[in-house]
Each structure stands twice: as C-alpha cells, then as structure tokens.
Write an enzyme that holds these catalytic residues in place. Structure first.
Site, PDB file in Angstrom:
ATOM      1  CG  HIS A  99      -0.270  -0.201   2.514  1.00 13.54           C
ATOM      2  ND1 HIS A  99       0.166  -1.449   2.924  1.00 13.54           N
ATOM      3  CD2 HIS A  99       0.102   0.652   3.493  1.00 13.54           C
ATOM      4  CE1 HIS A  99       0.755  -1.348   4.097  1.00 13.54           C
ATOM      5  NE2 HIS A  99       0.735  -0.072   4.472  1.00 13.54           N
ATOM      6  CG  HIS A 101       1.115   5.192   4.190  1.00 13.97           C
ATOM      7  ND1 HIS A 101       0.330   5.082   5.326  1.00 13.97           N
ATOM      8  CD2 HIS A 101       1.875   4.075   4.154  1.00 13.97           C
ATOM      9  CE1 HIS A 101       0.629   3.953   5.946  1.00 13.97           C
ATOM     10  NE2 HIS A 101       1.556   3.325   5.264  1.00 13.97           N
TER      11      HIS A 101
HETATM   12  P1  5GP Z   1       2.087   0.268   7.337  1.00 16.29           P
HETATM   13  O1  5GP Z   1       2.518   0.410   8.754  1.00 16.29           O
HETATM   14  O2  5GP Z   1       2.017  -1.198   6.928  1.00 16.29           O
HETATM   15  O3  5GP Z   1       2.860   1.092   6.358  1.00 16.29           O
HETATM   16  O4  5GP Z   1       0.630   0.862   7.249  1.00 16.29           O
HETATM   17  C1  5GP Z   1      -0.510   0.170   7.637  1.00 16.29           C
HETATM   18  C2  5GP Z   1      -1.595   1.194   7.786  1.00 16.29           C
HETATM   19  O5  5GP Z   1      -2.828   0.532   7.781  1.00 16.29           O
HETATM   20  C3  5GP Z   1      -1.516   1.998   9.100  1.00 16.29           C
HETATM   21  O6  5GP Z   1      -1.399   3.388   8.814  1.00 16.29           O
HETATM   22  C4  5GP Z   1      -2.816   1.650   9.800  1.00 16.29           C
HETATM   23  O7  5GP Z   1      -3.384   2.744  10.489  1.00 16.29           O
HETATM   24  C5  5GP Z   1      -3.703   1.171   8.663  1.00 16.29           C
HETATM   25  N1  5GP Z   1      -4.694   0.195   9.058  1.00 16.29           N
HETATM   26  C6  5GP Z   1      -4.482  -0.913   9.840  1.00 16.29           C
HETATM   27  N2  5GP Z   1      -5.613  -1.619   9.966  1.00 16.29           N
HETATM   28  C7  5GP Z   1      -6.570  -0.947   9.241  1.00 16.29           C
HETATM   29  C8  5GP Z   1      -7.950  -1.190   8.996  1.00 16.29           C
HETATM   30  O8  5GP Z   1      -8.545  -2.175   9.459  1.00 16.29           O
HETATM   31  N3  5GP Z   1      -8.611  -0.300   8.209  1.00 16.29           N
HETATM   32  C9  5GP Z   1      -7.982   0.806   7.690  1.00 16.29           C
HETATM   33  N4  5GP Z   1      -8.742   1.634   6.944  1.00 16.29           N
HETATM   34  N5  5GP Z   1      -6.688   1.053   7.891  1.00 16.29           N
HETATM   35  C10 5GP Z   1      -5.977   0.196   8.665  1.00 16.29           C
END
Ligand code: 5GP
Ligand code: ZN
Length: 113
Positions: A99, A101
């Site tokens: 993903h 951001h």
């Molecule tokens: P990472 O840390 O992998 O770069 O980002 C994961 C992102 O996913 C985090 O910013 C977190 O807030 C978001 N996230 C985690 N679980 C969920 C969810 O169930 N729904 C949504 N909309 N975002 C989520």
C-alpha cells in the site's frame, strides 16, 4: 492470503471508507490518520510490498502512483502531498499487503525517519 487484512477490505468483507477504485487498485482512508488526508492505495491483487511489485513484468507500480496523484487532485491537495510506502521490518511495514500512503491537507513534518 486468505487472512490478509487488506485483501479482506478490498473484497468488502471488512468495511472501509473507499475513495477510489479502478481495475487494478483500491484506495481507502487510513483508520488511524496521521494527517487531515491519509489514504492508502493498494493493488487489488495480493502482493507483499513494493519489492514484490517491482519484480513484475507489468507497470503496476506506475499505475498505483498515477492513481495516487489522481486521488490527491480529487482530494484538493494542490498545495502538495506525500507518498510513502513502508517496506519490511526496517521500514516499519505493519500490513503485508502493498500500500502507498497518501498524506496531505497540512504542512507535513520535514522529518521522515
Ligand atoms: P504500514 O505500517 O504497513 O505502512 O501501514 C498500515 C496502515 O494501515 C496503518 O497506517 C494503519 O493505520 C492502517 N490500518 C491498519 N488496519 C486498518 C484497517 O482495518 N482499516 C484501515 N482503513 N486502515 C488500517
Ligand atoms: Zn492481501
């Protein structure tokens, strides 16, 4: 893959605030926003991270970036925005489905690490 959180969100099994969708990607608002606009752009096909995406023959990575810019325009981020993809342990990736951001809506921190 069956228990991947973002695969389940993309499949509609877990609710999300969708902001954009096309044949390759699905974008939704982050549940814990770190900026007034904080959107996640994910490929519909499961892949772990940008490293795995870059190994593909097609230009999915480019399509995701183009979708992110399209969303930024639609969100009115004409003053600027930030695109980030966390990769692996040192990158603090917490969800193992690629993903990007998209963050904006305020002047963001100059620090990124
Ligand atoms: P990472 O840390 O992998 O770069 O980002 C994961 C992102 O996913 C985090 O910013 C977190 O807030 C978001 N996230 C985690 N679980 C969920 C969810 O169930 N729904 C949504 N909309 N975002 C989520
Ligand atoms: Zn997945």
């Amino acid at each position: 893959m069956g228990d991947c959180l973002f695969c389940r969100i993309i499949a509609g099994e877990i609710p999300s605030q969708k902001v954009y969708e096309d044949e390759k990607c699905y974008a939704f608002r982050d549940i814990n926003p770190q900026a007034p606009v904080h959107i996640l752009i994910a490929p519909k096909e499961h892949m772990r991270n940008i490293t795995e995406c870059a190994e593909r023959e097609d230009d999915l990575a480019g399509s995701l970036m183009k979708a992110a810019v399209k969303i930024a325009k639609a969100e009115g981020l004409e003053n600027g925005f930030r695109l980030v993809t966390n990769n692996g342990q040192d990158g603090c990736q917490s969800v193992d489905h690629l993903h990007i951001h998209l963050m904006g809506g305020k002047k963001l921190s100059e620090r990124m690490s």
